[in-house]
Scaffold this motif. Structure first.
Motif, mmCIF file in Angstrom:
data_model
loop_
_atom_site.group_PDB
_atom_site.id
_atom_site.type_symbol
_atom_site.label_atom_id
_atom_site.label_comp_id
_atom_site.label_asym_id
_atom_site.label_seq_id
_atom_site.Cartn_x
_atom_site.Cartn_y
_atom_site.Cartn_z
ATOM 1 N N LEU A 121 -5.133 -1.943 -5.704
ATOM 2 C CA LEU A 121 -6.388 -2.858 -6.192
ATOM 3 C C LEU A 121 -6.120 -4.328 -6.419
ATOM 4 C CD1 LEU A 121 -7.451 -0.220 -9.078
ATOM 5 C CD2 LEU A 121 -8.727 -0.532 -6.557
ATOM 6 N N ALA A 122 -4.961 -4.580 -6.654
ATOM 7 C CA ALA A 122 -4.720 -6.019 -6.789
ATOM 8 C C ALA A 122 -4.881 -6.747 -5.621
ATOM 9 C CB ALA A 122 -3.501 -6.109 -7.478
ATOM 10 N N LYS A 126 -6.300 -9.054 -12.727
ATOM 11 C CA LYS A 126 -5.354 -7.995 -13.341
ATOM 12 C C LYS A 126 -6.177 -6.542 -12.707
ATOM 13 C CE LYS A 126 -2.863 -8.678 -16.964
ATOM 14 N NZ LYS A 126 -2.558 -8.967 -18.370
ATOM 15 N N THR A 127 -5.116 -5.634 -12.788
ATOM 16 C CA THR A 127 -5.619 -4.332 -12.402
ATOM 17 C C THR A 127 -4.776 -3.307 -13.365
ATOM 18 O OG1 THR A 127 -4.241 -3.859 -10.661
ATOM 19 C CG2 THR A 127 -6.483 -4.876 -10.044
ATOM 20 N N GLN A 128 -5.608 -2.122 -13.590
ATOM 21 C CA GLN A 128 -5.029 -1.078 -14.586
ATOM 22 C C GLN A 128 -5.547 0.307 -14.154
ATOM 23 O OE1 GLN A 128 -3.948 -1.905 -18.670
ATOM 24 N NE2 GLN A 128 -5.572 -0.386 -19.044
ATOM 25 N N VAL A 176 -9.358 -0.248 -14.602
ATOM 26 C CA VAL A 176 -9.735 -1.589 -15.253
ATOM 27 C C VAL A 176 -9.525 -2.606 -14.331
ATOM 28 C CG1 VAL A 176 -9.444 -2.961 -17.076
ATOM 29 C CG2 VAL A 176 -9.142 -0.773 -17.487
ATOM 30 N N VAL A 177 -10.356 -3.386 -13.902
ATOM 31 C CA VAL A 177 -10.173 -4.662 -13.010
ATOM 32 C C VAL A 177 -10.766 -5.942 -13.756
ATOM 33 C CG1 VAL A 177 -10.971 -5.578 -10.682
ATOM 34 C CG2 VAL A 177 -10.362 -3.184 -10.950
ATOM 35 N N THR A 191 -15.280 9.078 -13.417
ATOM 36 C CA THR A 191 -14.037 8.146 -13.716
ATOM 37 C C THR A 191 -14.606 6.793 -14.532
ATOM 38 O OG1 THR A 191 -13.090 8.697 -11.669
ATOM 39 C CG2 THR A 191 -12.355 6.728 -12.640
ATOM 40 N N LYS A 192 -14.043 6.636 -15.559
ATOM 41 C CA LYS A 192 -14.330 5.409 -16.342
ATOM 42 C C LYS A 192 -13.872 4.186 -15.670
ATOM 43 C CE LYS A 192 -13.620 8.010 -20.697
ATOM 44 N NZ LYS A 192 -12.703 9.093 -20.026
ATOM 45 N N ILE A 193 -14.998 3.262 -15.756
ATOM 46 C CA ILE A 193 -14.660 1.931 -14.842
ATOM 47 C C ILE A 193 -15.000 0.795 -15.952
ATOM 48 C CG2 ILE A 193 -15.106 0.461 -12.866
ATOM 49 C CD1 ILE A 193 -15.555 3.005 -11.108
ATOM 50 N N HIS A 194 -14.137 -0.173 -15.781
ATOM 51 C CA HIS A 194 -14.399 -1.184 -16.691
ATOM 52 C C HIS A 194 -14.026 -2.533 -15.874
ATOM 53 C CE1 HIS A 194 -14.645 1.072 -20.337
ATOM 54 N NE2 HIS A 194 -13.541 1.747 -20.105
ATOM 55 N N ILE A 195 -15.175 -3.313 -15.614
ATOM 56 C CA ILE A 195 -14.696 -4.455 -14.668
ATOM 57 C C ILE A 195 -15.259 -5.757 -15.657
ATOM 58 C CG2 ILE A 195 -15.878 -5.666 -12.711
ATOM 59 C CD1 ILE A 195 -16.228 -2.893 -11.557
ATOM 60 N N ASN A 196 -14.137 -6.806 -16.062
ATOM 61 C CA ASN A 196 -14.183 -7.729 -16.475
ATOM 62 C C ASN A 196 -14.833 -7.567 -17.994
ATOM 63 O OD1 ASN A 196 -13.165 -9.494 -14.548
ATOM 64 N ND2 ASN A 196 -15.099 -10.802 -14.164
ATOM 65 N N PRO A 197 -13.981 -6.735 -18.708
ATOM 66 C CA PRO A 197 -14.862 -6.084 -19.876
ATOM 67 C C PRO A 197 -15.441 -7.222 -21.013
ATOM 68 C CG PRO A 197 -12.565 -5.109 -19.397
ATOM 69 C CD PRO A 197 -12.675 -6.257 -18.505
#
Length: 379
Positions: free
Chosen positions: A141-142, A162-164, A181-182, A218-224
């Motif tokens: 992803l990174a 950052k990615t997770q 998480v991105v 799938t839970k996706i968080h982008i720039n939370p």
């Protein structure tokens, strides 16, 4: 572990402050090794707003224009505008370099280890790369974040990110990606909705295999936080060697504590960690286990390891003590033996300094990713 559990690993882009520092330190190392394969390098970089400070101990017969090299690395990564708060043209570059300590050199000169400590190598059969799935996907992803920024697909992205990835396991088997998480730095006038949609389509859904990802579940968080404009060294200091879990196995294996970047291969923090990974992946490739961790330890100035331990987590075809003895008897783990076997006196290190030191291609120079010890281990 038995039963179901979640495991999370993170990665960072090449524009993260700590990774800029790693790449600068390894670019200095490569520049020395290019002309002086036996040069001794221990190079550290510190970055903050408007400043790159390079220090350490270097003993070499060649000359390296460190300020020019630092600016080139920063430019290559993408910090090319003063609007970023840090750029290759306007940042100050300060160097403070001494020669290697004579006390350390004395031990290294007689082919001993350059320091004491323990190093860990790990491999697992859960991916083709013989790496744990969470860190493997986080790195992909990174890298994709950097790719779509540089190729113009998402030109409003900036270098820091950052990615997770959180993977659900059943025993040793990865079942699905549960959370992604991105976080990516971006230009100030781009809406969060656009960033979220674009990163989903051009990064997450391009990278994570469909068998692990459900677009609806799938839970996706982008720039939370909703905004990531200030980034890079302008927003956070960078230091060489501060991303040791990102560099290795994403927390899936133990870590000896030593960082890699900026260190020539006489430093066993680096070379022995590469050798231990090489051994672990060959144990898996040879079919001797499904999961393998190898710890090796050294004393400064002493060539032979002071200890070695193989742990196959109950998956080994031989008892761990037998496998440990087999490896110790058949594989030269002295610093000189490692350097020769893996051909480590080459300028290959800047490429290792972002997106992980393991699970990469041997064709890119990652000689410790070859399965070339299988016959030695099984004959």
């Amino acid at each position: 572990m038995k039963g179901e559990f979640l495991f999370t690993s993170e990665s960072v882009t090449e524009g993260h402050p700590d990774k800029i520092a790693d790449q600068i330190s390894d670019a200095v190392l490569d520049a020395v090794l290019k002309d002086d394969p036996f040069g001794r390098v221990a190079c550290e970089t510190f970055l903050t707003t408007g400043l790159a400070l390079v220090g350490g101990e270097i003993t070499t017969t060649t000359y390296v224009d460190i300020p020019r090299l630092v600016r080139q690395v920063i430019k290559d990564i993408g910090y090319t505008s003063a609007a970023f708060g840090f750029d290759y043209e306007t940042c100050a570059v300060i160097t403070t370099i001494d020669q290697q300590s004579a006390d350390i050199a004395m031990g290294v000169d007689r082919a001993g280890a350059g320091d004491q400590g323990m190093m860990i190598g790990f491999a697992s059969d859960e991916t083709d790369e013989l790496m744990p799935l969470p860190i493997h996907l986080a790195h992909k992803l990174a890298r994709q974040l950097a790719r779509v920024r540089k190729d113009g697909t998402l030109p409003y992205l900036r270098p820091d990110g950052k990615t997770q990835v959180s993977v659900r396991y059943n025993g040793d088997v990865p079942i699905c990606v549960e959370t992604v998480v991105v976080s990516s730095q971006h230009e100030p006038d781009v809406t969060h909705a656009r960033i979220s949609e674009d990163i989903r389509e051009h990064v997450i859904f391009k990278v994570i295999p469909e068998k692990y990802l459900d677009r609806n579940k799938t839970k996706i968080h982008i720039n939370p936080t909703g905004r990531f404009v200030l980034g890079g060294p302008h927003a956070d200091t960078g230091l060489t060697g501060r991303k040791i879990i990102v560099d290795t196995y994403g927390g899936f294996a133990l870590h000896g504590g030593g960082a890699f970047s900026g260190k020539d291969p006489t430093k066993v923090d680096r070379s022995a960690a590469y050798a231990a990974r090489h051994l672990a992946r060959n144990v898996i490739a040879a079919g001797l286990a499904k999961k393998c961790s190898i710890q090796v330890a050294y004393a400064i100035g002493i060539a032979e390891p002071v200890s070695m331990m193989v742990d196959t987590y109950g998956t080994g075809k031989l008892p761990d003590v037998e496998l440990t003895n087999l490896v110790m008897q058949r594989i030269d783990m002295t610093p000189a033996g490692i350097i020769e076997r893996l051909d480590l006196r080459r300028p290959i290190y800047r490429n290792t300094a972002a997106y992980g030191h393991f699970g990469r291609s041997a064709e890119e120079g990652f000689s410790w990713e070859k399965n070339d010890l299988v016959d030695v281990l099984t004959k």
